[in-house]
Design a protein around this motif. Structure first.
Motif, PDB file in Angstrom:
ATOM      1  N   THR A  14      -9.208  -0.472   3.743  1.00  0.00           N
ATOM      2  CA  THR A  14      -8.951  -1.171   2.482  1.00  0.00           C
ATOM      3  C   THR A  14     -10.272  -1.683   1.920  1.00  0.00           C
ATOM      4  O   THR A  14     -11.305  -1.661   2.602  1.00  0.00           O
ATOM      5  CB  THR A  14      -7.990  -2.351   2.685  1.00  0.00           C
ATOM      6  N   GLN A  58      -5.801   7.766  -1.785  1.00  0.00           N
ATOM      7  CA  GLN A  58      -6.970   6.964  -2.147  1.00  0.00           C
ATOM      8  C   GLN A  58      -7.099   6.767  -3.663  1.00  0.00           C
ATOM      9  O   GLN A  58      -7.486   5.698  -4.131  1.00  0.00           O
ATOM     10  CB  GLN A  58      -8.239   7.623  -1.608  1.00  0.00           C
ATOM     11  N   LEU A 109       0.822  -1.212   0.000  1.00  0.00           N
ATOM     12  CA  LEU A 109       0.000   0.000   0.000  1.00  0.00           C
ATOM     13  C   LEU A 109       0.858   1.264   0.000  1.00  0.00           C
ATOM     14  O   LEU A 109       0.487   2.284  -0.566  1.00  0.00           O
ATOM     15  CB  LEU A 109      -0.928   0.016   1.224  1.00  0.00           C
ATOM     16  N   TYR A 137      -4.867   4.071  -4.696  1.00  0.00           N
ATOM     17  CA  TYR A 137      -5.413   2.788  -4.232  1.00  0.00           C
ATOM     18  C   TYR A 137      -6.515   2.311  -5.175  1.00  0.00           C
ATOM     19  O   TYR A 137      -6.513   1.166  -5.622  1.00  0.00           O
ATOM     20  CB  TYR A 137      -5.983   2.929  -2.813  1.00  0.00           C
ATOM     21  N   MET A 142      -4.957  -1.087  -6.786  1.00  0.00           N
ATOM     22  CA  MET A 142      -5.231  -2.276  -5.979  1.00  0.00           C
ATOM     23  C   MET A 142      -6.387  -3.081  -6.577  1.00  0.00           C
ATOM     24  O   MET A 142      -7.256  -2.505  -7.218  1.00  0.00           O
ATOM     25  CB  MET A 142      -5.544  -1.869  -4.537  1.00  0.00           C
TER      26      MET A 142
END
Length: 851
Positions: free
Chosen positions: A589, A550, A536, A553, A557
Motif C-alpha cells: 500500500t 494497481q 482494497l 488503487y 485510494m
RNA sequence: GCCGGAGUGGCGGAAUAGGCAGACGCGCACGACUCAAAAUCGUGUUCCCUACGGGAAUGAGGGUUCGAUUCCCUCCUUCGGCACCA
C-alpha cells in the motif's frame, strides 16, 4: 433522448415510482464507478455490514445519509466510488450451524442475497459490480496472502501466553474485544476467562507511535481520543537494580548492564526523579524471578500468596480500592543511585502485564506504594519537597505527587520538579540523562497497547495459511497454493477446538521446505483481519493477479470519506490503520493512512429510549416503513430526526412530518398551477415576489451546500421544508410559471436529489421534462447577487434588552443605522430623555445602546 | 481517579465569526372542509405575571463584554472509554 419510463401520474405512488427508477438506474448502470482521470475522484466508504439476515433501521441510519453525501459529491463533479459488500465470516453463522445444522456457507450466502434485495430498496448509489464478500474463496485467498506478507515482514509470530477466552463463543479474543468492568466478550457479553495457549499474534505494537499520530487526518475527536487512550503511551525510564541475595554471585561492578544476568532486575518508572526515594521493590506474584530470589524461610508464605493471587479473577484483583496485600521474599535489591539495600516484596497490585512486572516503590510520592509501606511498616523517604514549605508537614499523611524540588537526592538536591510528564519535566530530564550516562538505566517508553491476537478456534473464518513441520517448524503455505480453502464436510461441535482440527484429513499436508509430512494450522483468523482490507478489495473484486488492481488503487485510494459506528474505535479502525502501515512497509500500500476523513453516526434507540433488541420488542423494521411510506420518506426521516453523529430514540409519529413534506413537494410540482400550465389569477407575480423567491432559493442553496459539506443532514431537510413553505406562498402570490419559479423548481429538485433520489428523478424527468438523470446533473451554483437583501431589519437593544426593530436599506451606513435606531419611538421611551453613553452598531446585525 | 462527548420548550432538534434564543418537524389546541371521522388546509403553541404591556429563561454559579447557547473559571448531571498502568 431515452424513452421516459412511464406516463405521468397524478397521485404520489412511491412504491411504483421507486421500483421503476431502481430498475432503470440498474439497467443503465447509472452508479457504475469507473476510472475517469478527467474528474477528481472521491472514495466514499461506509462500514460493511455483517450478513445477519435482515436489514435493520441501524443499517439505514448508517448507510442512507452516507449515500446522500456520496450523491452530493457526485453532483459536485467528483467521480464517486460508493461500494458495498459483506463481512461474511463470523460466529453467528457457525453457531446457527451448531444449533440447526445448516451449513454456515449456505446460510451466509442466503442471508446476503436477502440483504442485497433489502438494500436495493434504499435506492442507494452502490456500484454492485464492485461488491466484495469476505467469505468467498476469491476474497479470502487474499486475506491469507496478506497474512503471509505480514509473516514475511516479521509481524506475525506465535507465542504461548495467557489469553482471553470467551467460554460462550468457544474461542480466544483480542484484547480490544474484551469490554467493560466485568471484562465481557464484545460480541456475546459473556465474561471472559484466561487460558494459556499457543497463538498467532500480529506485532501491532511496532506501530504504536505511528498510530498515535493523527496529523492531516480529519477524524472525529472522540475516535482519536479513544485510540490515544487505548495505546496509552507513557514516557519514563528503565532502571536496573542488582539483586543482593546471597544465593547469587553478585557482580559488584554497578555500571555494567548485563541483560542475561538474572541478578539484574529491570523496572519501568515514569518518575526516575524519585529514584532516591525507592525504599523497597515489588514484584508481580507471577514474575518468573520470584521463585529464584525467594529465600528458604519465606518460601511457604510466598507460595501461599502466589496461589491465592492466582485464584482471584482479574476483576477481583483489579478492584481499585481493595486493600493492598503482599509478602516479603527475603531478598534484597540494591538501589543503584545510593547502594542502599531494599527489600523485595511480591504484591498483587503489581501486574505482570504492564511494564516489566516489577516496580521500584517510592512510598513518599506514590499513593499505592504509600499505602503499602504504611501497612507493612516500610521506610518512607521524602525526595520531592513542595515549594510551599507549609505543605511539608503533611508529607507523612499521604504521598505527595505535586511539583517541588528534589531533596535527599545527593547532587540533585534543589533540582526543580514540575507536574509535567517525561522530558518536559526538568527533574525527570536531569535524572534521565544522568542515569543513562552512569549506565544505570535508560529512557524508555511504555505502552498499554498489546499485539493483536489473531487466532480463533472456530471454523467460519479465513484459514491461517501456515504449515507446521516437526523439523522445519512453521512455514507459510506457498503463495501459488492459495487459497487454503475451508473443507465443507466438517462437524459442528462446540468443543473449544477448531472444527478443522477434528476433520479427519484436512490438516494433513506436506512441509513446503522438505516435502515431508506436516500439518496445517487449524485455527482461523479473527474476522477483523478480513475487514482490515476490504476497502482494497472493492477496487477490483474479481481481480486474480493480486489483492487489487494497481491502476484502480492508484486512482481511488485513499478513502476520502469513511463513515461508521464509533463502537469500532479501538477495533476495526485501529486494526485497519495498523494493517495499512504494515503493508506500506511491505510495499503493497501507499501513503500514510488508508482513510483521510472519518465521521461517526450515532445510534437509533427504541421508542422506549432503550437500545433496540428483539428481546425488548422495540425494534423498528425498515421494510415495513418502506412499504408504508416509500424509501424516500424513510430516508428523509432518517436524516431529519436527529443529529446524525448523536442519534436519538425513534419516534414512529415523527416520520409523518417527512411523509407530509414529500407529499407536499409532489403536490407542489405536479399541480398544473405550479407548472404554469393553467392561467390563473395567481399568475401575476410582482417583481418583488420574484426577487424574494430567488433570494430564498439561493440562500437555501448556500445553506444546504454547507450542511452537506458538514454532514448536517437534519438541517438539509429542514431547509428544504422551509423553502417549500416559501414556494407555496410565492405561488399564492402568483409566482408560478415565471422564470424565477422555474429556476426554483430546478434547484429545489437538485438539492432534494441526494436525500430523496426517486421522487426527485420522477419530478425532474417526467414532470419538469428535464434530461434524465437528475443524478448526473451538476450541483447548482449560488447566485450571490440574488441572496442579497434590499432592506434589513435591525434589532435595537437598550442596556442589553431588545426594545425595537428598525428597517433600513441593506446598504445603509453605520450613521444611518444609528440615526434610525435613535429615531425609534420605543427606543426613545427607554432612553427616558437621557443621552446614550454609548451606541454600538454591528454592521447589518444589531444596534446596542448603553445609557 | 483520569480522558472525551453531551446538557436549549411536552418531544426530536435549530442558531456562519460573540449580535433578534427556540428555525424545521412531532405533539397539542382552535378553526375550515365533512352528515361524521380520517386525510388535507389554515391559525396558535418556551414559561410566568393584574397579559394593550412587562419579566424570566439555553444544567448551576461566577467572570470577560455594550451584548454570551457560543469565550474563560468552578461545579452538577449524563453517556462513552480507560483504570492498583508503576
Amino acid at each position: 433522448m431515452e424513452e421516459r419510463p412511464q406516463a405521468k401520474d397524478k397521485s404520489y405512488n412511491p412504491q411504483a415510482i421507486e421500483k421503476k427508477w431502481q430498475d432503470k438506474w440498474e439497467a443503465d448502470k447509472l452508479y457504475r464507478a469507473v476510472i475517469d482521470t478527467s474528474k477528481p475522484k472521491h472514495y466514499a466508504l461506509t462500514m460493511l455490514p455483517y450478513p445477519s439476515g435482515d436489514l435493520h433501521i441501524g443499517h439505514w441510519y448508517a448507510i442512507t445519509p452516507s449515500d446522500a453525501r456520496a450523491r452530493y459529491m457526485r453532483m459536485k463533479g467528483y467521480n464517486v466510488l460508493f461500494p458495498m459488500g459483506f463481512d461474511a465470516f463470523g460466529l453467528p453463522a457457525e453457531n446457527a450451524a451448531i444449533k440447526e445444522g445448516i451449513h454456515p456457507m449456505k446460510r451466509t450466502f442466503e442471508n446476503i442475497e436477502r440483504m442485497r434485495k433489502q438494500m436495493r430498496t434504499m435506492g442507494a448509489m452502490f456500484d454492485w459490480e464492485r461488491e466484495a464478500v469476505s467469505a468467498s474463496p476469491e476474497y479470502y485467498k487474499w486475506t491469507e496472502w496478506f497474512f503471509i506478507q505480514l509473516f514475511k515482514q516479521g509481524l506475525a509470530y506465535r507465542k504461548m501466553s495467557a489469553v482471553d477466552w470467551c467460554p460462550n463463543c468457544n474461542t480466544t479474543l483480542a484484547r480490544e474485544q474484551v469490554w467493560g468492568d466485568d471484562r465481557h466478550c464484545e460480541r456475546c457479553g459473556t465474561p471472559v476467562i484466561k487460558k494459556n495457549l499457543d497463538q498467532w499474534f500480529f506485532k501491532a505494537t511496532k506501530y504504536a507511535d505511528e498510530l498515535l499520530n493523527f496529523d492531516d487526518m480529519d477524524w472525529t475527536q472522540t475516535v482519536k481520543t479513544l485510540q490515544t487512550n487505548w495505546i496509552d503511551r507513557s514516557e519514563g525510564a528503565e532502571v536496573k537494580f542488582r539483586i543482593a541475595s546471597n544465593q547469587s554471585s553478585v557482580n559488584s561492578n554497578q555500571s555494567e548492564l548485563n541483560t542475561d544476568d538474572w541478578s539484574l532486575i529491570t523496572v519501568f518508572t515514569t518518575r526516575p526523579d524519585t529514584l532516591w526515594g525507592a525504599t523497597f521493590m515489588v514484584f508481580s506474584p507471577e514474575h518468573p524471578l520470584v521463585d529464584k530470589i525467594t529465600t528458604e524461610e519465606n518460601k511457604s508464605a510466598v507460595n501461599e500468596y502466589k496461589a491465592q493471587a492466582a485464584r482471584q479473577t482479574e476483576i477481583q484483583r483489579g478492584a481499585v480500592d481493595k486493600e493492598k496485600t503482599g509478602v516479603f521474599t527475603g531478598a534484597y535489591a540494591i538501589n543503584p543511585v545510593n547502594q542502599k539495600h531494599i527489600q523485595i516484596w511480591i504484591a498483587d497490585y503489581v501486574m505482570m502485564s504492564y511494564g516489566t512486572g516489577a516496580i521500584m516503590a517510592v512510598p513518599a510520592h506514590d499513593e499505592r506504594d504509600f499505602a503499602f509501606a504504611k501497612k507493612y511498616d516500610l521506610p518512607i523517604i521524602e525526595v520531592i519537597r513542595p515549594d510551599v514549605e507549609t505543605l511539608h508537614a503533611t508529607s507523612l499523611q499521604a504521598a505527595y505527587i505535586g511539583a517541588g524540588e528534589m531533596v535527599n537526592s545527593d547532587q540533585f538536591n534543589g533540582t526543580k520538579v514540575s507536574t509535567e510528564k517525561g522530558r518536559k519535566n526538568p527533574g525527570i530530564v536531569t535524572v534521565l540523562d544522568w542515569i543513562a550516562a552512569q549506565g544505570i538505566g535508560k529512557e524508555s517508553i511504555n505502552y498499554r497497547y498489546r499485539d493483536w491476537l489473531i487466532s480463533r478456534q472456530r471454523y467460519w473464518g479465513a484459514p491461517i495459511p501456515m504449515i507446521h513441520c516437526e523439523t522445519h517448524g512453521w512455514n507459510p503455505v506457498p503463495e501459488d497454493q492459495l487459497p487454503v480453502t475451508l473443507p465443507e464436510d466438517v462437524e459442528w461441535r462446540p468443543t473449544g477446538e477448531s472444527p478443522l482440527k477434528l476433520h479427519p484429513t484436512w490438516k494433513n499436508t506436506i512441509c513446503p521446505i522438505c516435502g515431508g509430512p506436516a500439518t496445517r494450522e487449524t485455527d482461523t483468523m479473527d474476522t477483523f483481519m478480513c475487514s482490515s482490507w476490504y476497502h482494497l478489495r472493492y477496487l477490483s473484486p474479481k481481480y486474480d493477479q493480486g489483492p487489487f488492481d494497481q491502476a484502480e488503487y492508484d486512482y481511488w485510494m485513499p478513502v476520502d470519506t469513511y463513515t461508521g459506528g464509533i463502537e469500532h474505535a479501538t477495533m476495526h479502525l485501529l486494526y485497519t490503520r495498523f494493517f495499512h502501515k504494515a503493508m506500506r512497509d511491505a510495499g503493497v500500500t501507499k501513503g500514510k493512512e488508508p482513510m483521510i476523513q472519518l465521521r461517526n453516526q450515532g445510534m437509533v434507540l427504541g421508542e422506549d429510549n432503550d437500545k433496540m433488541s428483539k428481546s425488548k420488542g422495540n425494534v423498528v423494521a425498515p421494510d415495513l416503513l418502506v412499504n408504508k411510506y416509500g424509501a424516500d420518506s424513510v430516508r428523509a426521516y432518517i436524516m431529519f430526526f436527529a443529529r446524525w453523529e448523536m442519534g436519538a430514540p425513534w419516534d414512529s409519529q415523527g416520520i409523518e412530518g417527512t411523509v407530509r413534506w414529500i407529499r407536499r413537494v409532489w403536490t407542489l410540482f405536479t399541480d398544473s398551477v405550479s407548472n404554469g400550465l393553467e392561467t390563473d389569477e395567481r399568475m401575476n407575480a410582482s417583481d418583488e415576489v420574484r426577487k424574494n423567491l430567488r433570494r430564498k432559493v439561493h440562500q437555501t442553496l448556500r445553506k444546504v451546500t454547507r450542511n452537506f459539506e458538514n454532514f448536517d443532514f437534519n438541517t438539509v431537510v429542514s431547509s428544504l421544508m422551509e423553502l417549500m413553505n416559501e414556494m407555496y406562498k410565492a405561488r399564492e402570490a402568483g409566482a408560478a410559471g415565471t422564470d424565477a419559479w422555474k429556476e426554483a423548481q430546478e434547484i429545489y429538485l437538485k438539492m432534494m436529489a441526494p436525500v430523496a433520489p426517486h421522487i426527485s428523478e420522477e419530478l425532474w424527468t417526467n414532470h419538469l421534462g428535464k434530461p434524465y438523470s437528475i443524478h448526473t446533473q451538476l450541483w447548482p451554483a449560488v447566485d450571490e447577487e440574488a441572496t442579497r437583501e434590499d432592506s434589513i431589519e435591525i434589532p435595537v437593544q437598550v442596556n442589553g434588552k431588545l426594545r425595537d426593530k428598525v428597517i433600513v436599506p441593506a446598504e445603509a451606513s453605520e450613521d444611518e443605522i444609528r440615526a434610525a435606531a435613535l429615531a425609534s419611538e420605543a427606543v426613545q421611551k427607554y432612553l427616558e430623555g437621557k443621552e446614550p453613553r454609548k451606541v454600538i452598531v454591528a454592521k447589518g446585525r444589531l444596534v446596542s445602546i448603553v445609557v
